[in-house]
Scaffold this motif. Structure first.
Motif, PDB file in Angstrom:
ATOM      1  N   LEU A   1      -7.742   4.357  -1.112  1.00 28.68           N
ATOM      2  CA  LEU A   1      -6.454   4.226  -0.432  1.00 28.68           C
ATOM      3  C   LEU A   1      -5.540   3.260  -1.181  1.00 28.68           C
ATOM      4  O   LEU A   1      -4.330   3.496  -1.310  1.00 28.68           O
ATOM      5  CB  LEU A   1      -6.661   3.732   1.006  1.00 28.68           C
ATOM      6  N   LYS A   2      -6.116   2.166  -1.682  1.00 29.54           N
ATOM      7  CA  LYS A   2      -5.339   1.166  -2.415  1.00 29.54           C
ATOM      8  C   LYS A   2      -4.777   1.750  -3.711  1.00 29.54           C
ATOM      9  O   LYS A   2      -3.617   1.521  -4.062  1.00 29.54           O
ATOM     10  CB  LYS A   2      -6.236  -0.038  -2.721  1.00 29.54           C
TER      11      LYS A   2
ATOM     12  N   LYS B   1      -1.962   4.154  -2.938  1.00 27.88           N
ATOM     13  CA  LYS B   1      -0.743   3.426  -2.576  1.00 27.88           C
ATOM     14  C   LYS B   1      -0.027   2.909  -3.821  1.00 27.88           C
ATOM     15  O   LYS B   1       1.204   3.005  -3.927  1.00 27.88           O
ATOM     16  CB  LYS B   1      -1.114   2.271  -1.649  1.00 27.88           C
TER      17      LYS B   1
ATOM     18  N   GLU C   1      -8.243   1.802   9.293  1.00 31.16           N
ATOM     19  CA  GLU C   1      -8.987   0.544   9.323  1.00 31.16           C
ATOM     20  C   GLU C   1      -9.372   0.174  10.750  1.00 31.16           C
ATOM     21  O   GLU C   1     -10.488  -0.276  11.011  1.00 31.16           O
ATOM     22  CB  GLU C   1      -8.134  -0.564   8.694  1.00 31.16           C
TER      23      GLU C   1
ATOM     24  N   ASP D   1      -3.112   3.397   6.705  1.00 31.75           N
ATOM     25  CA  ASP D   1      -4.231   2.518   6.315  1.00 31.75           C
ATOM     26  C   ASP D   1      -4.685   1.662   7.486  1.00 31.75           C
ATOM     27  O   ASP D   1      -5.890   1.521   7.740  1.00 31.75           O
ATOM     28  CB  ASP D   1      -3.807   1.606   5.162  1.00 31.75           C
TER      29      ASP D   1
ATOM     30  N   PHE E   1     -11.574   2.448   1.006  1.00 32.45           N
ATOM     31  CA  PHE E   1     -10.401   1.577   0.961  1.00 32.45           C
ATOM     32  C   PHE E   1      -9.906   1.359  -0.468  1.00 32.45           C
ATOM     33  O   PHE E   1      -8.711   1.169  -0.687  1.00 32.45           O
ATOM     34  CB  PHE E   1     -10.696   0.240   1.644  1.00 32.45           C
TER      35      PHE E   1
END
Length: 397
Positions: free
Chosen positions: A256-257, A260, A56, A52, A253
């Motif tokens: 991705l969150k 996770k 980023e 990540d 994002f």
């Protein structure tokens, strides 16, 4: 509660019992399961965080912390002066944006940015590396991405034809703008979409080609873009847009969150399965020690003491597994950071080494989550032991 009595019984029950070896095998399996679960979670979260951060980092550079862009009103030199007046410590790189086609071993479309090479290098370290060693920049000089540079067979100093999307009148029709430009270098962001689809040109040359006297926008570097974006919005006139890098890639994002969180919950199941072994082991021990428990209670041991014995037994096994797992996970992270055990294709992931960055927040959540699961799994067997019926158990003894 008699603490000495509780400690004495716990030590006695932790010894290997030849009559009931399966209980201790179950304890060992529970310990190994918790240790494996904690270590796996630490390494997995470290890898997720590392990837990540790497993505980023790439997106920050190529998308810039804050971008002021032309919307209903145009961004020009007066806008730039206004920003510099209110925020003299920020770094600015005005740009002109245009679509173009590079004619070299075929046709390749690119998003062309006209920039001041010196100002752009101050806020974009990838671009800075690309123009390192170039002392003089010509008015029609361009820098392309490495993937495009390699795939088309370009070389530094070569002149190529660039076709612009803007049309110009010619006789009874229109014709696209065509210009010969000079390739002076290439940048390597590590992201294929950028390295193949973006090019930079001297802003003065692009202004002349497009006959444009205003900017498409201004890229801004700030020390704290999340707070500074609101300050910038307040001083700009209506009709000028402002966007942060996190807003441009919000969906990416968010995905991705979510990934996770899903991975965290799935791997936490390893610890839950190990906790079930603690429950079954403690229940088997309670069944085998049923007469001893009843005898201790008949001799004056309270329910609270019996409950404390089996609650602490479960916690000892669980905490030992957590500590061992934390040590094993830390060792695994150190090994992966130090040695190139796993190599990644740089053209796909943007990095050749496996990035690992376990945050303190994630580490804390892993330890707290494992501790809560173990505590809950020890409560029921402890309560079951404390509820032993003394008269019923010792009736025929």
């Amino acid at each position: 509660m008699n603490k000495k009595f509780v400690k004495f019984i716990i030590k006695r029950y932790l010894r290997f019992d030849r009559k009931h070896p399966f209980i201790y095998i179950s304890f060992i399996l529970a310990f190994l399961g918790i240790m494996t679960g904690v270590a796996t979670l630490m390494i997995a979260m470290g890898i997720m965080n590392g990837m990540d951060r790497e993505f980023e980092k790439k997106l920050k550079v190529m998308n810039y912390p804050i971008t002021v862009y032309t919307s209903l009103a145009k961004v020009n030199d007066s806008t730039l002066k206004l920003l510099k007046k209110h925020f003299p410590n920020f770094k600015y790189s005005p740009y002109i944006e245009s679509n173009a086609i590079i004619k070299k071993n075929g046709l390749n479309g690119v998003m062309l940015y006209g920039v001041d090479f010196k100002k752009e290098a101050e806020i974009n370290y990838i671009f800075k590396d690309a123009i390192k060693g170039i002392k003089k920049v010509g008015i029609f000089d361009v820098v392309v991405g490495k993937r495009l540079f390699d795939s088309t067979g370009m070389y530094k100093g070569e002149k190529i034809i660039m076709i612009f999307s803007k049309m110009t009148p010619m006789g009874f029709g229109i014709s696209p703008l065509i210009k010969k430009v000079k390739v002076i270098g290439y940048f390597n962001s590590g992201l294929v979409a950028y390295d193949k689809g973006i090019a930079y040109m001297n802003i003065e040359g692009l202004k002349r080609i497009l006959h444009q006297n205003y900017y498409s926008g201004i890229h801004i570097w700030t020390p704290n873009p999340f707070k500074d974006i609101e300050k910038i919005k307040k001083i700009l006139p209506p009709g000028i847009g402002v966007v942060g890098w996190w807003q441009q890639n919000g969906n990416f994002f968010a995905a991705l969150k979510m990934e996770k969180r899903a991975l965290f919950l799935v791997l936490m199941l390893i610890i839950i399965v190990a906790a079930l072994n603690i429950i079954s082991s403690l229940l088997m021990m309670i069944m085998s020690k049923r007469k001893e428990i009843a005898l201790m209670m008949s001799l004056g041991a309270s329910k609270k003491e019996i409950k404390a014995i089996f609650l602490r037994l479960g916690m000892i096994i669980g905490i030992a597994g957590i500590i061992s797992g934390a040590v094993l996970g830390g060792l695994g992270i150190w090994v992966l950071r130090t040695f190139d055990i796993i190599k990644l294709p740089a053209d796909v992931y943007g990095v050749s080494r496996l990035p690992i960055d376990l945050s303190l927040v994630d580490f804390g959540l892993i330890i707290i989550g494992a501790f809560v699961i173990i505590l809950l799994s020890s409560v029921y067997p402890a309560k079951k032991a404390a509820d032993t019926d003394v008269l019923e158990t010792l009736r025929y003894e």
